[in-house]
Design a protein around this motif. Structure first.
Motif, PDB file in Angstrom:
ATOM      1  N   ILE A   1      62.454 -59.497  19.450  1.00 33.49           N
ATOM      2  CA  ILE A   1      63.497 -60.267  20.122  1.00 33.49           C
ATOM      3  C   ILE A   1      64.089 -59.505  21.322  1.00 33.49           C
ATOM      4  O   ILE A   1      65.161 -59.835  21.816  1.00 33.49           O
ATOM      5  N   GLY A   2      63.376 -58.464  21.772  1.00 36.02           N
ATOM      6  CA  GLY A   2      63.794 -57.739  22.970  1.00 36.02           C
ATOM      7  C   GLY A   2      64.906 -56.731  22.762  1.00 36.02           C
ATOM      8  O   GLY A   2      65.607 -56.392  23.717  1.00 36.02           O
ATOM      9  N   TRP A   3      65.063 -56.236  21.543  1.00 42.06           N
ATOM     10  CA  TRP A   3      66.083 -55.247  21.229  1.00 42.06           C
ATOM     11  C   TRP A   3      65.444 -54.005  20.625  1.00 42.06           C
ATOM     12  O   TRP A   3      64.264 -54.003  20.303  1.00 42.06           O
ATOM     13  N   GLY A   4      66.250 -52.977  20.452  1.00 42.26           N
ATOM     14  CA  GLY A   4      65.822 -51.748  19.802  1.00 42.26           C
ATOM     15  C   GLY A   4      66.988 -51.155  19.040  1.00 42.26           C
ATOM     16  O   GLY A   4      68.105 -51.663  19.097  1.00 42.26           O
ATOM     17  N   ALA A   5      66.724 -50.057  18.333  1.00 41.29           N
ATOM     18  CA  ALA A   5      67.763 -49.363  17.570  1.00 41.29           C
ATOM     19  C   ALA A   5      67.519 -47.868  17.642  1.00 41.29           C
ATOM     20  O   ALA A   5      66.371 -47.419  17.627  1.00 41.29           O
ATOM     21  N   VAL A   6      68.610 -47.119  17.716  1.00 43.24           N
ATOM     22  CA  VAL A   6      68.553 -45.658  17.702  1.00 43.24           C
ATOM     23  C   VAL A   6      69.629 -45.139  16.764  1.00 43.24           C
ATOM     24  O   VAL A   6      70.605 -45.832  16.469  1.00 43.24           O
ATOM     25  N   THR A   7      69.451 -43.913  16.298  1.00 45.18           N
ATOM     26  CA  THR A   7      70.492 -43.260  15.514  1.00 45.18           C
ATOM     27  C   THR A   7      71.192 -42.221  16.373  1.00 45.18           C
ATOM     28  O   THR A   7      70.589 -41.603  17.256  1.00 45.18           O
ATOM     29  N   VAL A   8      72.486 -42.083  16.105  1.00 43.59           N
ATOM     30  CA  VAL A   8      73.319 -41.109  16.802  1.00 43.59           C
ATOM     31  C   VAL A   8      74.073 -40.300  15.757  1.00 43.59           C
ATOM     32  O   VAL A   8      74.114 -40.658  14.591  1.00 43.59           O
ATOM     33  N   ASP A   9      74.699 -39.237  16.205  1.00 40.69           N
ATOM     34  CA  ASP A   9      75.447 -38.354  15.317  1.00 40.69           C
ATOM     35  C   ASP A   9      76.929 -38.721  15.378  1.00 40.69           C
ATOM     36  O   ASP A   9      77.684 -38.159  16.167  1.00 40.69           O
TER      37      ASP A   9
ATOM     38  N   PHE B   1      80.454 -40.424  16.150  1.00 41.19           N
ATOM     39  CA  PHE B   1      81.080 -41.098  17.282  1.00 41.19           C
ATOM     40  C   PHE B   1      80.389 -40.747  18.590  1.00 41.19           C
ATOM     41  O   PHE B   1      79.993 -39.596  18.803  1.00 41.19           O
ATOM     42  N   ILE B   2      80.265 -41.737  19.455  1.00 45.95           N
ATOM     43  CA  ILE B   2      79.856 -41.496  20.838  1.00 45.95           C
ATOM     44  C   ILE B   2      80.918 -42.152  21.713  1.00 45.95           C
ATOM     45  O   ILE B   2      81.675 -43.010  21.232  1.00 45.95           O
ATOM     46  N   PRO B   3      81.011 -41.777  22.986  1.00 46.18           N
ATOM     47  CA  PRO B   3      82.036 -42.389  23.836  1.00 46.18           C
ATOM     48  C   PRO B   3      81.884 -43.916  23.878  1.00 46.18           C
ATOM     49  O   PRO B   3      80.763 -44.430  23.926  1.00 46.18           O
ATOM     50  N   PRO B   4      83.006 -44.632  23.865  1.00 49.01           N
ATOM     51  CA  PRO B   4      82.942 -46.093  23.891  1.00 49.01           C
ATOM     52  C   PRO B   4      82.122 -46.643  25.065  1.00 49.01           C
ATOM     53  O   PRO B   4      81.385 -47.617  24.897  1.00 49.01           O
ATOM     54  N   ALA B   5      82.227 -46.014  26.224  1.00 48.10           N
ATOM     55  CA  ALA B   5      81.457 -46.491  27.381  1.00 48.10           C
ATOM     56  C   ALA B   5      79.955 -46.365  27.132  1.00 48.10           C
ATOM     57  O   ALA B   5      79.178 -47.252  27.503  1.00 48.10           O
ATOM     58  N   ALA B   6      79.551 -45.282  26.479  1.00 47.08           N
ATOM     59  CA  ALA B   6      78.127 -45.104  26.163  1.00 47.08           C
ATOM     60  C   ALA B   6      77.690 -46.152  25.136  1.00 47.08           C
ATOM     61  O   ALA B   6      76.618 -46.749  25.268  1.00 47.08           O
ATOM     62  N   PHE B   7      78.522 -46.395  24.124  1.00 49.20           N
ATOM     63  CA  PHE B   7      78.208 -47.413  23.125  1.00 49.20           C
ATOM     64  C   PHE B   7      77.981 -48.766  23.797  1.00 49.20           C
ATOM     65  O   PHE B   7      76.997 -49.461  23.507  1.00 49.20           O
ATOM     66  N   MET B   8      78.881 -49.136  24.690  1.00 50.52           N
ATOM     67  CA  MET B   8      78.755 -50.422  25.380  1.00 50.52           C
ATOM     68  C   MET B   8      77.526 -50.450  26.293  1.00 50.52           C
ATOM     69  O   MET B   8      76.865 -51.487  26.418  1.00 50.52           O
ATOM     70  N   GLU B   9      77.204 -49.327  26.906  1.00 45.84           N
ATOM     71  CA  GLU B   9      76.018 -49.286  27.761  1.00 45.84           C
ATOM     72  C   GLU B   9      74.733 -49.433  26.941  1.00 45.84           C
ATOM     73  O   GLU B   9      73.786 -50.082  27.374  1.00 45.84           O
TER      74      GLU B   9
ATOM     75  N   LEU C   1      71.745 -41.729  28.503  1.00 43.90           N
ATOM     76  CA  LEU C   1      72.009 -42.271  27.168  1.00 43.90           C
ATOM     77  C   LEU C   1      71.158 -41.592  26.103  1.00 43.90           C
ATOM     78  O   LEU C   1      71.587 -41.455  24.955  1.00 43.90           O
ATOM     79  N   LYS C   2      69.983 -41.154  26.483  1.00 44.80           N
ATOM     80  CA  LYS C   2      69.075 -40.521  25.525  1.00 44.80           C
ATOM     81  C   LYS C   2      69.673 -39.263  24.913  1.00 44.80           C
ATOM     82  O   LYS C   2      69.321 -38.881  23.798  1.00 44.80           O
ATOM     83  N   ARG C   3      70.602 -38.625  25.596  1.00 40.13           N
ATOM     84  CA  ARG C   3      71.191 -37.390  25.069  1.00 40.13           C
ATOM     85  C   ARG C   3      72.018 -37.618  23.812  1.00 40.13           C
ATOM     86  O   ARG C   3      72.284 -36.683  23.061  1.00 40.13           O
ATOM     87  N   TYR C   4      72.427 -38.863  23.560  1.00 37.92           N
ATOM     88  CA  TYR C   4      73.200 -39.169  22.357  1.00 37.92           C
ATOM     89  C   TYR C   4      72.315 -39.447  21.138  1.00 37.92           C
ATOM     90  O   TYR C   4      72.799 -39.458  20.020  1.00 37.92           O
ATOM     91  N   VAL C   5      71.055 -39.673  21.358  1.00 37.31           N
ATOM     92  CA  VAL C   5      70.144 -40.083  20.298  1.00 37.31           C
ATOM     93  C   VAL C   5      69.716 -38.873  19.471  1.00 37.31           C
ATOM     94  O   VAL C   5      69.376 -37.824  20.014  1.00 37.31           O
ATOM     95  N   VAL C   6      69.747 -39.034  18.149  1.00 38.68           N
ATOM     96  CA  VAL C   6      69.275 -38.000  17.231  1.00 38.68           C
ATOM     97  C   VAL C   6      68.180 -38.596  16.351  1.00 38.68           C
ATOM     98  O   VAL C   6      68.107 -39.810  16.169  1.00 38.68           O
ATOM     99  N   ALA C   7      67.372 -37.736  15.787  1.00 32.59           N
ATOM    100  CA  ALA C   7      66.325 -38.190  14.861  1.00 32.59           C
ATOM    101  C   ALA C   7      66.971 -38.697  13.581  1.00 32.59           C
ATOM    102  O   ALA C   7      67.969 -38.141  13.114  1.00 32.59           O
ATOM    103  N   GLN C   8      66.387 -39.727  13.001  1.00 35.34           N
ATOM    104  CA  GLN C   8      66.927 -40.262  11.754  1.00 35.34           C
ATOM    105  C   GLN C   8      66.658 -39.326  10.574  1.00 35.34           C
ATOM    106  O   GLN C   8      67.506 -39.168   9.716  1.00 35.34           O
TER     107      GLN C   8
END
Length: 129
Positions: free
Chosen positions: A82-90, A92-100, A16-23
């Protein structure tokens, strides 16, 4: 990948980390900030009366402000409580990755912001979505 001192992000699987980009917050212009304020004010004006009650207080809990484009560090500081996080992506990402990402309690946010000519609606994901 920046983890913003958030254990939720540190535990993300490598695939999943491969989809993450710097903000790259410093790249947002004064016009970008103005677009954010305009759209968020429009959204708030409408949603304050029709959205389920927790929506508006939830914006603050998530580290979001109507005044400025959210900074991922600020968001993660709030979300990790609250046990969550946030990342930025470039885009669209695949729907399965989004759900994961969601299954791992991570909000996926497009790093880009719409342009003035698409202020009302943009077909591509942006940070306002």
């Amino acid at each position: 990948m920046e983890t913003y001192n958030n254990i939720v992000l540190e535990r993300l699987p490598k695939h999943l980390k491969r989809y993450v980009v710097a903000q790259r917050y410093e790249r947002y212009t004064a016009l970008d900030q103005a677009l954010w304020r305009y759209v968020m004010r429009q959204n708030y004006s409408f949603l304050k009366d029709v959205a389920h009650y927790p929506y508006i207080p939830g914006l603050k809990k998530a580290g979001l402000s109507i005044a400025t484009i959210p900074n991922l560090q600020d968001m993660n500081d709030s979300l990790k409580l609250i046990g969550w996080g946030a990342v930025t992506v470039d885009g669209f990402i695949p729907p399965a990755a989004f759900m994961e990402f969601q299954a791992h309690r991570v909000l996926v946010i497009a790093a880009d912001i719409r342009q003035l000519e698409h202020i009302e609606y943009t077909p591509a994901p942006d940070i306002i979505h």
